[in-house]
Structures are given as structure tokens and as C-alpha cells.
Design a protein around this motif. Structure first.
Motif, short mmCIF file in Angstrom:
data_model
loop_
_atom_site.label_atom_id
_atom_site.label_comp_id
_atom_site.label_asym_id
_atom_site.label_seq_id
_atom_site.Cartn_x
_atom_site.Cartn_y
_atom_site.Cartn_z
N TYR A 1 2.37 47.86 6.71
CA TYR A 1 1.98 48.35 5.38
C TYR A 1 3.00 49.35 4.85
CZ TYR A 1 -1.05 50.51 1.81
OH TYR A 1 -1.57 51.00 0.63
N TYR A 2 3.42 50.27 5.70
CA TYR A 2 4.36 51.30 5.26
C TYR A 2 5.74 50.71 4.98
CZ TYR A 2 7.15 55.57 5.17
OH TYR A 2 8.00 56.56 4.80
N THR A 3 6.27 49.91 5.91
CA THR A 3 7.64 49.39 5.74
C THR A 3 7.73 48.43 4.55
OG1 THR A 3 7.17 47.64 7.38
CG2 THR A 3 8.23 49.66 8.18
N THR A 4 6.65 47.67 4.30
CA THR A 4 6.68 46.78 3.15
C THR A 4 6.55 47.56 1.85
OG1 THR A 4 5.60 45.14 4.58
CG2 THR A 4 5.78 44.60 2.25
N THR A 5 5.79 48.66 1.89
CA THR A 5 5.72 49.54 0.72
C THR A 5 7.08 50.18 0.45
OG1 THR A 5 3.38 50.03 1.15
CG2 THR A 5 4.58 51.55 -0.29
N LEU A 6 7.77 50.57 1.51
CA LEU A 6 9.12 51.11 1.35
C LEU A 6 10.03 50.09 0.69
CD1 LEU A 6 11.35 53.21 1.82
CD2 LEU A 6 11.59 52.33 4.16
N LEU A 7 9.92 48.82 1.11
CA LEU A 7 10.71 47.77 0.49
C LEU A 7 10.39 47.65 -1.00
CD1 LEU A 7 12.57 45.27 0.54
CD2 LEU A 7 10.59 43.93 1.30
N LEU A 8 9.11 47.71 -1.36
CA LEU A 8 8.72 47.64 -2.76
C LEU A 8 9.32 48.79 -3.56
CD1 LEU A 8 7.03 46.52 -5.11
CD2 LEU A 8 5.08 47.82 -4.23
N VAL A 9 9.28 50.00 -3.00
CA VAL A 9 9.85 51.16 -3.69
C VAL A 9 11.37 51.00 -3.86
CG1 VAL A 9 10.29 53.65 -3.48
CG2 VAL A 9 8.03 52.73 -2.96
N GLN A 10 12.04 50.49 -2.82
CA GLN A 10 13.49 50.27 -2.92
C GLN A 10 13.80 49.25 -4.01
OE1 GLN A 10 14.14 49.16 1.16
NE2 GLN A 10 14.87 51.20 1.74
N CYS A 11 12.98 48.21 -4.12
CA CYS A 11 13.17 47.22 -5.18
C CYS A 11 12.97 47.87 -6.55
CB CYS A 11 12.19 46.07 -5.00
SG CYS A 11 12.50 45.01 -3.57
#
Length: 767
Positions: A732-742
Motif C-alpha cells: 500500500y505504501y510503496t504503490t502510494t509512493l509511486l502514485l505521488v511520484q507520477c
């Protein structure tokens, strides 16, 4: 008592070198057979004295008479091409005078021809000596090694980030050592590997008397030689090239013939791959005849590795190795010398961008990266633009800017079609987890692509031949695909593989929305993270990907009431008064980190709100200082920032690790520490002296300081998550980080309303 030693005569060295080549050995393999280190072998082939015992073992392994090689028996007759006898009137003194005369005469020409370089979008040429970084070579050509795909994957130690870096387990040797060891050398390498720069460097070194000072350097661009009128011999071409020199008292053809006959020339032949197909036979024949006739001279030929189809029996072949860390640092140090942007700043940011750093192993692409960094003082927010520029450099600019016209082997494929072909191949292999793929598989996919072209011959045999030619041409002309081992290919860099996968999805998908929906299913897979980021940057409307990605994130914890409860508590905590100054989503991300203890770098929180650095500092102080609450600790951090210089402010710190360095000092200055804690922090502070904000020591100190603080005081509820729950929360956290980076990529095209809505919905339980 000194041990007896022997040295090989010049004829002995020549004989040994020929034998080594015939036996298919390298110096490294010979050292293994002899049972000694490389140094004695290297010295043997330099004609230097080595241990008599090792000397005799070397000769024994090569089936040579050691007494003859050492000049203690009858002279050696080296077949088949003895050097032509010197001119009858030439004495040693007159020969020496001729060498020095011609060295003086060629000096300005070599300085003009080889002294500078200008590639890609450089605004002005730079001196070769001001930019040259030492080149390393591999004595075993990588594409000729017999390896299985599994072995290539194991060579990366299971680290996905290292794939595409061209990890080489063979020993790397300084290229200059190979030049000193082998009198006849072929230097092979990928496009942009630094072959021409190395040859120019040798020419300049010889010209300045720092290498082979008793020889005359001659630098020939083989493309120019091949296109000279009337197909002249090499000797005539060299004499004609220097006809404008002030040599009124010299017959140039006769003078150069004397020079070559005496073995006094360093002949540098650059770019055999740049010779047109119709000129190959003439050029190859001339080089072969010339090198056999004047064998006593030193010959070095460069060629792209995939374009090498020839056999020069007396030449040794080596391959230019990719740049390693030391070479990248040396290049950057020279590039940014006396410039506003400093190399330390460049290298620090390069370490923080591992995908870009992969490209830096290529001298050509490292030059491109340095140019981009120098222009803006940082890397572009849209990495896809930088990668596209690198691909364009290899696919279009590198040959075009040097006026090289390659043979037509692409069946009239435009640049766009070439990119489409590479994108098609990239997606198929990436989906199949085939980062390394066999030659026949690559050819089959190429055939599947070209069979739909209007001019394609649909016959299976013709498609097979065309696909073989195209694969070889992509490698030889552009270096975007390379042969990692015998019959096994990959993209030259993982970064390029990922770029072409993203390009295929974003540009060539027939049902784009469905393709993007499918892509979000890989959001938790580390392999696909960069592809998702790059795809976001290529889309005209990024919401087509990011809205489904947010739905994927929400579903990760949707079926767990306990984890939904955890998200609710995180949300409630983040509404406390002390969090009011901060972005609400950033505050929730910070509380998520503190309670779950997942990311000590607080990457999501700091990406959303840089002032969260104050919370990083404050949370450390609350753990270290007895009785200090979070609100008070935030006030202490804010008070520090109010009086600190701009560069020293907590809110301007480059990372959570850099914040910890400041927090340690604040804690020491507070006077509220007990003695053991004070001594521990003093020791940590001592370790920070002389270190920059983001180097490894700062990270180690920060990690140790966090450990000390956690052992003193725990913040948040102890949830005792199960291993399965921890895995879900991490995803959940790492995929949220990916979303924020995008969302924060400069290339992300999204309406302000959608961007704000997505950020505001982060780390919230489902309604």
C-alpha cells in the motif's frame, strides 16, 4: 642472492605473440596455465626481465624454445612477413633524425585532428586531455562468451536494479596496458563507448612525447581513406595527406616508407565500421597487406563490435568495457572543472537516480547527461525526456552529426518505424520477464513485426534473413540491443527497455484504456514501477492511468477491517492541532510511517510537503528528550529554523537523513539529555565532520540515531501486525509512493482539480 632473470628479445616477443594468437589464448589464460599473476606475463610481452623459472614456463606453455626467445640460441625466423630492409643509405643516426623531423612536421596536424572533440549538442569543442577518462578493456569479447540466461541473471546477484548495467565478471584491464602489450590491436566496442576518444588520446600522448616518443603518430579516419579518389594505397594516402607540410627536402613517400620499414610508426586506424559496404574489400585488403608488410610498427584499429566480421590473423582483439564508478567520477570531475555546477553536486544527484546512472556507463550517454545537468543544475523532472534524448542520440544524431551514411539494411524503415519495432520487442519480452532473450526469439519477434510492412517479402525464408540482418544492424549501428553472450541479447540498458515498454503501451495500444487498466495491476510489482512512471509522462491525459492506479491502491486494504481501522486511526491522529501547519495528506503519510515504521526516509510525506522535515526533527526530539511532547518539539524545530541561515534550515534539508544531523545538534544544545544519551549523540556528531548532506556516512549516522531514539521511546500504538498485514501495508505504501511520484513528475499532464483530488485522498480509509 638475486634470482636469475631473463627477458625476451623483440623478435621473441613477436614470435610469442603470434603463437598466443594461433593458440587462441589470452594473456589472462596464459597466466592461469603458468600458475602466476598477470604481471609477469605482461612484463614478458613487454620484453622486460622476469623470473627465469616463469620465463621458461611461459615458453613451455607456448611450445617455444626458451633459449631462442631469450636470444641465447640461434636467431628466430618470424614468418611469414619480415620487415622490408631499411633504405641502403639510412644509418641509425639519419633514421633518428628522420623520425624527429617527421614528428615535428606531423605535430600540428595531429594536434588539430586529435586534440579536441565535439559531440552531440556541445556548443564548442573541448580538449581531449581535458575530458578523457581512462578506458578499460576486456580481453575476452563478451558476445563470444558461452553463457546461459540463468547465468546472466545470477551475475546481477538477483538485484533488479543492476540489470542492464552490463555487469561483467571478467577482469578489466587498462586499455593503455593492452596497447603496450600487443603491437597489433583491434579495439571493439559499442556505439559511443569511447573508441575514437581513446585513439585520439593515444595520438596526442605520442605527439607530446609521453607515449612512444621515438615513433611518429599517424591517425587515419578509415571512412575518409575508403572514399579517397582512385583507391590509393595506405602509404600513398598518408604521404598525400601530409603533402602540405614544410618538407621541401623530403620525398614523403620515400620518407614514410623508410619510417615504416624501420618500425617507427604508431598507426591509428579509426572506425572500420564507418566504411561503406562497397569499399570494405579494398580497405580490408590494404590494411591486411600493409600490416603484414610493415609488421614491426604498432597498429591499432577501432570498430563497432557488432560490425566486426573480419579476421586479421596477427591482431589481438579486445573490447572496451563500460565505465565503472571510478571512471564516471573521473569524467565528471574533468567535465565540471571550473564550471558553476560542481562535479560533487552532479555525482550526488546521479547516485539518487539509479536509472539515469545506468546510462552513465556509456561515455556518449554520460556526456549527454552532463550536458543536461550543466544546463539546468539538475536532472529533468520528466525522465522520459532525458531517455528519449539518449535514444535519439544513438538512433539518429551520433552518425548523422559525423556525416556517416550507413548501408540500407532496414528495408526502408523510418526512424519512427525503428522505434516502433523496438517498442514492440520490448513489451513482448518484458511481459515474459525476458530481460535477456535468445537470438532466435528476437528474430522471430522482428519477423512478426516486419511481415506487415508493404515492401516485406512474406516468404518465411526471406523474413528470417531480413530479421537476422535487422537485429545485427540495430546492434551495430545504434547499440540499443547488444549481444550479452553467444546468441543471447538484451537492451543495452534496462532504462531503455523500460522506456520502450512504456512507449508501446502509451502510443501503440489499440485499446488504450484497457491497456492502462491492465498496467495498474502491476502497480505492486517492482519490475513495473519505472514503466508506470514513464507511461504517465507519455500520456496526453494521465488520469487514464492514475485514477485506476488509485483504485488499485484502495483495494489492497479493502478486505481487511483491521487495516481499515489502522488507516482511520492514522487519519484521526493527523487532525491533531500540532499537525495543522502541514499538508493533511503529508501529515497522514507521516503518521502512517511512525505507526507502521515502514519508511525512515519519509519519502511520501516529504514529497507532498517539504516542511514535514520539521516533523522528522520533532519526532526524534520527543523520543530523546524526556517529557517533551510533539507540539513542543515542533516549536523547538521552528525556533531553530527562525534563526538559522537559509542553507542550514531544517525545512531546506535535502533528505530525512540530513534532518537527523541537525536534530542531533539541537538535542545536544538543549541541555535536557541524560549523560549516556549525550555521549552517544556526541560520538555520532563526531562522525559527521567533513561529510556532505547525502553521503553514506550521514545515512549510517542517521540510522544509528533513529535506533537510539526508538530504544528510548516508542511513538504510536503497537499494532502487532501479522507478516501478511505487514506485506499488505508495505505494498500500500510503496504503490502510494509511486502514485505521488507520477503526480509530481514534470511530464504528468493532469488537471489541477484531479491532481488535488488524488493527493487529498491519500492514506484515508474507504468510506
Amino acid at each position: 642472492m638475486a634470482k636469475p632473470s631473463l627477458r625476451a628479445t623483440s623478435q621473441g616477443v613477436e614470435m610469442a605473440g603470434q603463437t598466443l594468437t594461433r593458440m587462441g589464448l589470452t594473456q589472462a589464460r596464459l597466466a592461469e596455465q603458468v600458475g602466476c599473476s598477470r604481471q609477469p606475463i605482461t612484463n614478458f610481452f613487454k620484453g622486460e626481465a622476469i623470473s627465469q623459472a616463469i620465463f621458461m614456463q611461459i615458453c613451455d606453455c607456448l611450445n617455444l624454445d626458451w633459449q631462442a626467445i631469450a636470444g641465447l640460441a640461434n636467431p628466430i625466423a618470424i614468418a611469414p612477413n619480415p620487415a622490408p630492409p631499411p633504405h641502403p643509405a639510412v644509418t641509425q643516426s639519419s633514421l633518428d633524425a628522420l623520425v624527429q623531423t617527421l614528428r615535428r612536421q606531423v605535430y600540428p596536424s595531429i594536434r588539430e585532428l586529435c586534440g579536441t572533440m565535439r559531440v552531440l549538442d556541445m556548443s564548442h569543442p573541448v580538449a581531449v586531455n581535458d575530458i578523457y577518462a581512462s578506458v578499460n578493456i576486456l580481453e575476452q569479447i563478451s558476445g563470444r562468451r558461452y553463457r546461459r540466461v540463468e547465468e546472466l541473471l545470477r551475475s546481477c546477484d538477483g538485484d533488479f536494479e543492476r540489470l542492464g548495467l552490463g555487469a561483467i565478471t571478467e577482469e578489466r584491464l587498462p586499455a593503455l596496458d593492452a596497447v603496450k602489450t600487443y603491437r597489433k590491436l583491434i579495439i571493439l566496442g559499442k556505439p559511443g563507448a569511447g573508441k575514437t576518444t581513446f585513439l585520439k588520446y593515444l595520438a596526442i600522448q605520442c605527439n607530446e612525447g609521453k607515449f612512444e616518443p621515438d615513433c611518429v603518430p599517424i591517425f587515419i579516419t578509415l571512412k575518409d581513406f575508403a572514399e579517397a579518389e582512385d583507391e590509393p594505397s595506405l602509404l600513398s594516402y598518408i604521404a598525400d595527406y601530409y603533402h602540405s607540410m614544410e618538407t621541401a627536402n623530403l620525398d614523403l613517400v620515400d620518407s614514410f616508407q623508410q619510417l615504416f620499414a624501420a618500425g617507427k610508426v604508431l598507426l591509428l586506424l579509426d572506425g572500420l565500421d564507418e566504411v561503406r559496404g562497397e569499399d570494405h574489400q579494398h580497405v580490408i585488403k590494404e590494411i591486411r597487406t600493409f600490416s603484414e608488410h610493415f609488421w614491426q610498427n604498432q597498429f591499432i584499429i577501432t570498430c563497432r563490435i557488432a560490425a566486426w566480421d573480419y579476421v586479421f590473423e596477427k591482431f589481438n582483439e579486445v573490447e572496451v568495457a563500460d565505465f565503472d564508478q571510478d571512471q564516471i567520477e573521473a569524467f565528471a570531475s574533468k567535465w565540471f572543472n571550473q564550471k558553476v555546477v560542481k562535479s560533487a553536486q552532479f555525482l550526488r544527484q546521479l547516485d539518487q537516480h539509479p536509472r539515469i546512472k545506468q546510462l552513465a556507463t556509456s561515455p556518449l550517454l554520460l556526456t549527454l547527461i552532463c550536458l543536461a545537468f550543466e544546463e539546468s543544475g539538475g536532472f529533468p523532472g520528466s525522465r522520459s525526456e532525458l531517455y528519449k534524448e539518449g535514444i535519439d542520440a544513438l538512433l539518429k544524431k551520433w552518425d548523422a552529426k559525423r556525416g556517416i551514411q550507413r548501408d540500407q539494411v532496414y528495408k526502408n524503415l523510418s526512424h519512427l518505424r525503428k522505434e516502433d519495432l523496438l517498442s514492440y520487442l520490448a513489451l513482448i519480452t518484458f511481459k515474459g520477464k525476458d530481460l535477456f532473450f535468445k537470438k532466435n526469439i528476437a528474430e522471430r519477434h522482428i519477423a512478426d513485426y516486419i511481415c506487415n510492412l508493404s515492401e516485406a517479402d512474406a516468404a518465411p525464408e526471406a523474413l528470417q534473413i531480413d530479421s537476422e540482418v535487422i537485429l545485427r544492424s540495430i546492434e551495430a549501428q545504434h547499440g540499443l540491443l547488444i549481444e550479452r553472450a553467444k546468441g543471447i541479447y538484451s537492451f543495452s540498458h534496462l532504462t531503455f527497455h523500460e522506456f520502450f515498454v512504456a512507449r508501446e503501451i502509451a502510443i501503440n495500444s489499440l485499446a488504450l484504456e484497457q491497456a492502462l487498466q491492465d498496467l495498474t495491476r502491476h502497480g505492486t510489482d517492482k519490475r513495473w514501477r519505472e514503466v508506470i512512471l514513464l507511461t504517465t509522462e507519455m500520456l496526453r491525459d494521465a488520469s487514464l492511468l492514475l485514477l485506476p492506479l488509485k483504485q488499485t491502491i484502495d483495494q489492497l486494504l479493502a478486505d481487511s477491517p483491521r487495516l481499515q481501522q489502522f488507516l482511520q486511526e492514522v487519519s484521526d491522529r493527523a487532525t491533531a492541532p500540532e499537525f495543522a501547519p502541514f499538508n493533511p495528506a503529508a501529515a497522514r503519510a507521516f503518521c502512517f510511517d511512525i505507526d507502521f515504521d515502514i519508511d525512515e526516509n519519509r519519502a511520501v510525506a516529504l514529497a507532498l510537503d517539504k516542511t514535514v522535515n520539521l516533523l522528522v526533527c520533532a519526532s526524534f526530539l520527543t523520543r530523546m528528550m524526556e517529557g517533551m511532547g510533539l507540539a513542543e518539539a515542533i516549536a523547538v524545530a521552528q525556533a531553530y529554523d527562525a534563526q538559522a541561515d537559509r542553507e542550514a534550515k531544517i525545512t531546506n534539508a535535502s533528505s530525512a537523513n540530513a534532518v537527523m544531523s541537525i536534530a542531533i545538534q539541537i538535542a545536544l544544545d538543549s541541555g535536557g539529555l541524560d549523560n549516556p544519551a549525550r555521549q552517544t549523540l556526541k560520538t555520532l556528531k563526531q562522525r559527521l565532520k567533513g561529510h556532505t548532506a547525502d553521503d553514506e556516512t550521514v545515512q549510517q549516522v542517521a540510522d544509528q540515531a533513529r535506533k537510539v531514539a526508538k530504544n528510548r521511546h516508542h511513538i504510536g500504538q503497537d499494532w502487532h501486525f501479522t507478516p501478511s498485514e505487514k506485506s499488505q501495508l508495505k505494498q500500500y505504501y510503496t504503490t502510494t509512493l509511486l502514485l505521488v511520484q507520477c503526480l509530481q513528475s514534470n511530464g504528468c499532464m493532469l488537471s489541477p482539480r484531479q491532481r488535488q483530488s488524488l493527493q487529498a485522498s491519500l492514506f484515508l480509509p474507504l468510506p
